[in-house]
Motif scaffolding. Structure first.
Motif, short mmCIF file in Angstrom:
data_model
loop_
_atom_site.label_atom_id
_atom_site.label_comp_id
_atom_site.label_asym_id
_atom_site.label_seq_id
_atom_site.Cartn_x
_atom_site.Cartn_y
_atom_site.Cartn_z
N ILE A 10 0.63 -1.53 0.07
CA ILE A 10 0.29 0.35 -0.07
C ILE A 10 0.63 1.33 0.42
O ILE A 10 1.62 1.48 0.98
N PRO A 11 1.12 1.99 -1.17
CA PRO A 11 1.90 3.46 -1.26
C PRO A 11 1.21 4.42 -0.35
O PRO A 11 0.55 4.46 0.07
N LEU A 12 2.71 4.60 0.77
CA LEU A 12 1.85 5.64 2.11
C LEU A 12 2.66 6.83 1.70
O LEU A 12 3.21 7.07 1.07
N ILE A 13 1.95 7.83 2.29
CA ILE A 13 3.36 9.27 2.14
C ILE A 13 2.63 9.69 3.86
O ILE A 13 1.97 9.66 4.25
N GLU A 14 4.11 10.41 4.13
CA GLU A 14 4.21 11.21 5.19
C GLU A 14 4.05 12.67 4.68
O GLU A 14 4.80 13.37 3.79
N TYR A 50 -3.07 21.66 3.48
CA TYR A 50 -3.90 21.12 2.74
C TYR A 50 -5.41 21.40 2.84
O TYR A 50 -6.05 21.69 3.71
N ILE A 51 -6.32 21.60 2.05
CA ILE A 51 -7.83 21.24 2.16
C ILE A 51 -8.32 20.62 2.54
O ILE A 51 -9.20 19.88 3.34
N ASP A 52 -8.14 18.91 1.82
CA ASP A 52 -8.69 17.81 2.03
C ASP A 52 -7.79 16.95 2.71
O ASP A 52 -7.65 15.87 1.85
N ILE A 53 -7.21 16.40 3.89
CA ILE A 53 -6.59 15.44 4.77
C ILE A 53 -7.69 14.33 5.17
O ILE A 53 -8.06 14.30 5.93
N PRO A 54 -7.37 12.92 4.62
CA PRO A 54 -7.83 11.77 5.22
C PRO A 54 -8.00 11.60 6.37
O PRO A 54 -6.38 11.71 6.59
N ARG A 55 -8.12 10.44 6.85
CA ARG A 55 -7.30 10.49 8.52
C ARG A 55 -6.30 9.05 8.16
O ARG A 55 -6.03 8.70 7.41
N PRO A 56 -5.39 9.26 9.15
CA PRO A 56 -4.05 8.63 9.33
C PRO A 56 -4.12 6.89 9.27
O PRO A 56 -5.35 6.94 9.33
N ILE A 57 -3.32 6.83 8.68
CA ILE A 57 -3.24 4.47 8.36
C ILE A 57 -3.96 4.31 10.20
O ILE A 57 -4.36 3.24 10.11
N THR A 58 -3.26 5.32 10.37
CA THR A 58 -3.88 4.34 12.67
C THR A 58 -2.80 5.73 13.29
O THR A 58 -2.11 6.82 13.00
N THR A 59 -3.65 5.33 14.46
CA THR A 59 -3.31 6.88 15.23
C THR A 59 -2.40 6.78 15.99
O THR A 59 -1.20 5.83 16.42
N GLY A 60 -1.35 7.97 16.22
CA GLY A 60 -0.41 8.39 16.41
C GLY A 60 1.03 7.53 15.40
O GLY A 60 2.24 8.22 16.07
N TYR A 62 1.81 9.38 11.34
CA TYR A 62 0.86 9.99 10.45
C TYR A 62 1.79 9.78 8.98
O TYR A 62 2.10 10.80 7.92
N GLN A 63 1.04 8.30 8.81
CA GLN A 63 1.09 8.49 7.62
C GLN A 63 -0.32 8.43 7.16
O GLN A 63 -1.59 7.91 7.32
N TYR A 64 -0.42 8.48 5.23
CA TYR A 64 -1.82 8.53 4.39
C TYR A 64 -1.64 7.68 3.54
O TYR A 64 -0.45 7.51 2.61
N LEU A 66 -1.52 6.98 -0.82
CA LEU A 66 -1.52 8.48 -1.22
C LEU A 66 -3.02 8.39 -2.21
O LEU A 66 -2.75 9.25 -2.32
N PHE A 67 -3.22 7.14 -2.59
CA PHE A 67 -4.56 7.09 -3.35
C PHE A 67 -5.71 7.82 -3.15
O PHE A 67 -6.14 8.24 -3.21
N ASP A 68 -5.90 8.13 -1.62
CA ASP A 68 -6.79 8.09 -1.00
C ASP A 68 -6.27 10.29 -0.90
O ASP A 68 -7.53 10.71 -0.81
N ILE A 69 -5.54 10.58 -1.40
CA ILE A 69 -5.28 12.54 -1.02
C ILE A 69 -5.69 12.90 -2.56
O ILE A 69 -5.23 12.19 -3.82
N GLU A 70 -6.58 13.78 -2.40
CA GLU A 70 -6.99 14.29 -4.34
C GLU A 70 -5.49 14.96 -4.39
O GLU A 70 -4.33 15.61 -4.16
N VAL A 71 -5.60 15.16 -5.69
CA VAL A 71 -4.86 15.88 -6.78
C VAL A 71 -4.36 17.50 -6.53
O VAL A 71 -3.45 17.95 -6.46
N PHE A 72 -5.75 18.07 -6.50
CA PHE A 72 -5.42 19.22 -5.49
C PHE A 72 -4.88 19.61 -4.69
O PHE A 72 -4.59 20.91 -4.72
N ASP A 73 -4.51 18.86 -3.58
CA ASP A 73 -3.68 19.02 -2.51
C ASP A 73 -2.61 18.74 -3.37
O ASP A 73 -1.17 19.45 -2.26
#
Length: 73
Positions: A10-14, A50-60, A62-64, A66-73
């Motif tokens: 799963i591609p993640l991004i910080e 950022y405008i609209d960021i999804p929840r992180p993969i888990t609490t504590g 802070y990685q998200y 990658l494909f859940d983040i909108e392009v305009f962000d």
């Protein structure tokens, strides 16, 4: 016992944030020892950048996803 025959990566991004002078106050401890305050701090920092960021993969952590983040962000 069932053996795993497939691994999904799963591609993640910080997400980077721009820090300003008002950001000198950070929660005590670490994101593992003071998760609730660090989660709120991180959420507020991301809202500034950022405008609209999804929840992180888990609490504590802070990685998200990658494909859940909108392009305009």
């Amino acid at each position: 016992m069932k053996l795993m025959d497939k691994i999904d990566f799963i591609p993640l991004i910080e997400l980077p944030t721009i820090k300003g002078a008002q950001n000198n106050i950070v929660p005590e401890g670490t994101s593992f020892t003071n998760t609730k305050e660090w989660d709120l701090y991180q959420e507020n920092e991301l809202k500034k950048n950022y405008i609209d960021i999804p929840r992180p993969i888990t609490t504590g952590i802070y990685q998200y996803r990658l494909f859940d983040i909108e392009v305009f962000d």
